[in-house]
Scaffold this active site. Structure first.
Site, PDB file in Angstrom:
ATOM      1  N   SER A 127       0.838  -1.202   0.000  1.00 47.15           N
ATOM      2  CA  SER A 127       0.000   0.000   0.000  1.00 47.15           C
ATOM      3  C   SER A 127       0.868   1.246   0.000  1.00 47.15           C
ATOM      4  CB  SER A 127      -0.871  -0.023   1.264  1.00 47.15           C
ATOM      5  OG  SER A 127      -1.438   1.247   1.498  1.00 47.15           O
ATOM      6  N   TYR A 152      -2.166  -1.581  11.055  1.00 43.13           N
ATOM      7  CA  TYR A 152      -2.420  -2.067   9.697  1.00 43.13           C
ATOM      8  C   TYR A 152      -1.295  -1.627   8.756  1.00 43.13           C
ATOM      9  CZ  TYR A 152      -3.881  -1.652   4.884  1.00 43.13           C
ATOM     10  OH  TYR A 152      -3.890  -1.681   3.515  1.00 43.13           O
ATOM     11  N   LYS A 156       1.949  -3.782   6.519  1.00 48.33           N
ATOM     12  CA  LYS A 156       2.376  -3.694   5.116  1.00 48.33           C
ATOM     13  C   LYS A 156       3.881  -3.470   5.038  1.00 48.33           C
ATOM     14  CE  LYS A 156      -1.588  -4.396   3.220  1.00 48.33           C
ATOM     15  NZ  LYS A 156      -1.822  -5.702   2.606  1.00 48.33           N
TER      16      LYS A 156
HETATM   17  N1  UFG Z   1     -13.010  10.721   3.508  1.00 44.82           N
HETATM   18  C1  UFG Z   1     -14.034  11.608   3.809  1.00 44.82           C
HETATM   19  N2  UFG Z   1     -15.202  11.092   4.279  1.00 44.82           N
HETATM   20  C2  UFG Z   1     -15.406   9.761   4.449  1.00 44.82           C
HETATM   21  C3  UFG Z   1     -14.368   8.863   4.117  1.00 44.82           C
HETATM   22  C4  UFG Z   1     -13.171   9.383   3.655  1.00 44.82           C
HETATM   23  O1  UFG Z   1     -13.878  12.820   3.686  1.00 44.82           O
HETATM   24  O2  UFG Z   1     -16.484   9.365   4.900  1.00 44.82           O
HETATM   25  C5  UFG Z   1     -11.755  11.258   2.991  1.00 44.82           C
HETATM   26  C6  UFG Z   1     -10.564  10.886   3.854  1.00 44.82           C
HETATM   27  O3  UFG Z   1     -10.423  11.808   4.911  1.00 44.82           O
HETATM   28  C7  UFG Z   1      -9.425  10.931   2.829  1.00 44.82           C
HETATM   29  C8  UFG Z   1     -10.094  10.495   1.526  1.00 44.82           C
HETATM   30  O4  UFG Z   1     -11.497  10.680   1.724  1.00 44.82           O
HETATM   31  O5  UFG Z   1      -8.977  12.246   2.680  1.00 44.82           O
HETATM   32  C9  UFG Z   1      -9.844   9.039   1.196  1.00 44.82           C
HETATM   33  O6  UFG Z   1     -10.167   8.275   2.341  1.00 44.82           O
HETATM   34  P1  UFG Z   1     -10.261   6.681   2.305  1.00 44.82           P
HETATM   35  O7  UFG Z   1     -10.620   6.228   3.687  1.00 44.82           O
HETATM   36  O8  UFG Z   1     -11.123   6.248   1.188  1.00 44.82           O
HETATM   37  O9  UFG Z   1      -8.793   6.258   1.925  1.00 44.82           O
HETATM   38  P2  UFG Z   1      -7.432   6.543   2.701  1.00 44.82           P
HETATM   39  O10 UFG Z   1      -6.570   7.292   1.746  1.00 44.82           O
HETATM   40  O11 UFG Z   1      -7.609   7.088   4.045  1.00 44.82           O
HETATM   41  O12 UFG Z   1      -7.020   5.046   2.935  1.00 44.82           O
HETATM   42  C10 UFG Z   1      -6.118   4.446   2.171  1.00 44.82           C
HETATM   43  C11 UFG Z   1      -6.396   2.939   2.122  1.00 44.82           C
HETATM   44  C12 UFG Z   1      -5.950   2.281   3.377  1.00 44.82           C
HETATM   45  C13 UFG Z   1      -4.615   2.787   3.836  1.00 44.82           C
HETATM   46  C14 UFG Z   1      -4.669   4.270   4.010  1.00 44.82           C
HETATM   47  C15 UFG Z   1      -3.419   4.839   4.581  1.00 44.82           C
HETATM   48  O13 UFG Z   1      -7.756   2.665   1.910  1.00 44.82           O
HETATM   49  O14 UFG Z   1      -5.862   0.896   3.120  1.00 44.82           O
HETATM   50  O15 UFG Z   1      -4.900   4.799   2.726  1.00 44.82           O
HETATM   51  O16 UFG Z   1      -3.534   6.200   4.815  1.00 44.82           O
HETATM   52  F1  UFG Z   1      -4.225   2.292   5.003  1.00 44.82           F
END
Ligand code: UFG
Length: 342
Positions: A127, A152, A156
């Site tokens: 990741s 988590y 990785k």
């Molecule tokens: N977000 C929102 N509202 C929500 C969900 C997400 O605004 O309800 C925002 C988050 O704050 C972030 C973006 O949308 O800015 C993407 O969020 P995700 O949760 O979809 O994805 P992430 O980038 O946080 O997560 C990814 C992978 C994980 C990994 C993580 C590490 O899905 O497996 O990056 O930061 F661990």
């Protein structure tokens, strides 16, 4: 004869899309999955798309005896794609030992069996979380890794090290670690896709469930980041493009002679989109107005990240092809199919 590929976690989100692409490229797929975060029905839907129901075994790869028994009675596996892992960031903070056991022990069991039963090739799901918040964007594969933000994320990072060290000590083994950016969307058939249990953590499932009426309101976590519209930026990659990169990686492992025995690739599009751009993009392609509200930043989130894809494009001969609008529409078509919305 079709080459036999073991796909662990093959009924999961990225796994199921990869199984379809492997089958469509002529590989013979065996899935091992303990169905902890997926459904057995996925096998029928894979069959509806590819015409082939993959072989399937239900057990936990963290169970060493069962894993050894499986390899002992399943000769001829040419390569493994190891998706099976726990992946909820928040849950990993609550239950770190569960995450270390599931994610580390399963990889170690597989690698020990690879050595014992001479299965020489493995592709590992890593990741972009291993980069944390990079100083310089876009991130290349040489961008230094940072301390993980969650157990988590640490699994990785540690699993990459376990792979690297094991490959270095066993000259016959080859591995490719694929660092995914943000996988989104679903198969164009809308027969397979992402099906989170309970309240989604990730942005796109939360958007589609809000549009479907399952969630009252989408929370946009932060509009005070140092980005053009203040919301956080990610590199969202279509899951089918991502699945195809696995097929290319398998071909590389099985055929390429002059490669390093351990390689790492970034899998992204090279484009960053903000949360608000995702919301607007979804509204535009579906014509649905999303109920959303700006709230405080989410703990542990980084501000912005997107991939430099040069190395993957050149070395793998692979490129993400699907645009954001097509991807968001595929996510919505899948949600509609799951919820029975016309
Ligand atoms: N977000 C929102 N509202 C929500 C969900 C997400 O605004 O309800 C925002 C988050 O704050 C972030 C973006 O949308 O800015 C993407 O969020 P995700 O949760 O979809 O994805 P992430 O980038 O946080 O997560 C990814 C992978 C994980 C990994 C993580 C590490 O899905 O497996 O990056 O930061 F661990």
């Amino acid at each position: 004869m079709a080459k036999k590929i073991l796909v662990t976690g093959g009924t999961g989100y990225i796994g199921s899309h990869t199984v379809v692409e492997l089958q469509e490229s002529g590989y013979n797929v065996i899935i091992v999955d303990n169905l902890s975060n997926s459904s057995i029905d996925v096998l029928d839907n894979i069959e509806k798309i590819s015409g082939i129901k993959p072989a399937f075994e239900n057990f936990d790869l963290a169970d060493k005896d069962k894993t050894e028994d499986f390899f002992a009675r399943t000769p001829g596996i040419e390569a493994i794609i190891h998706f099976a892992a726990s992946k909820a960031v928040g849950e990993s903070v609550e239950k770190p030992l569960l995450y270390y056991r599931n994610n580390l022990v399963s990889l170690m069991n597989i690698l020990e069996c690879q050595i014992k039963f001479k299965v020489l090739n493995i592709v590992f799901s890593s990741s972009c979380t291993v980069y944390g918040q990079p100083e310089i964007l876009p991130v290349t594969e040489q961008t230094p890794r940072k301390d993980a933000e969650s157990p988590y994320g640490n699994t990785k990072r540690v699993n990459e090290d376990i792979l690297n060290d094991t490959i270095a000590a066993n000259s016959q083994l080859n591995a490719i670690a694929l660092r995914y950016f943000n996988p989104v969307g679903a198969h164009p058939s809308a027969l397979i896709g992402e099906l989170p249990l309970g309240i989604p953590n990730n942005l796109v499932p939360f958007i589609t469930q809000t549009a479907a009426g399952l969630r009252g309101e989408l929370k946009v976590f932060g509009d005070d980041y140092d980005t053009p519209d203040g919301s956080a930026i990610r590199d969202y990659i279509n899951v089918v493009d991502l699945a195809k990169a696995h097929v290319v990686s398998i071909k590389r492992l099985l055929t390429s002679k002059n490669k390093a025995s351990y390689e790492v690739f970034n899998l992204g599009t090279g484009n960053g989109y903000s949360v608000l751009e995702m919301v607007n993009g979804f509204e535009k392609v579906t014509g649905i107005k999303l109920n959303y509200k700006i709230v405080a930043r989410r703990a542990g989130d980084i501000e912005k990240i997107w991939a430099n894809t040069t190395f993957a494009n050149k070395e793998l001969g692979w490129k993400a092809e699907k645009g954001l609008e097509e991807t968001l529409l595929s996510a919505w078509n899948w949600e509609k199919n799951v919820r029975g919305i016309k």
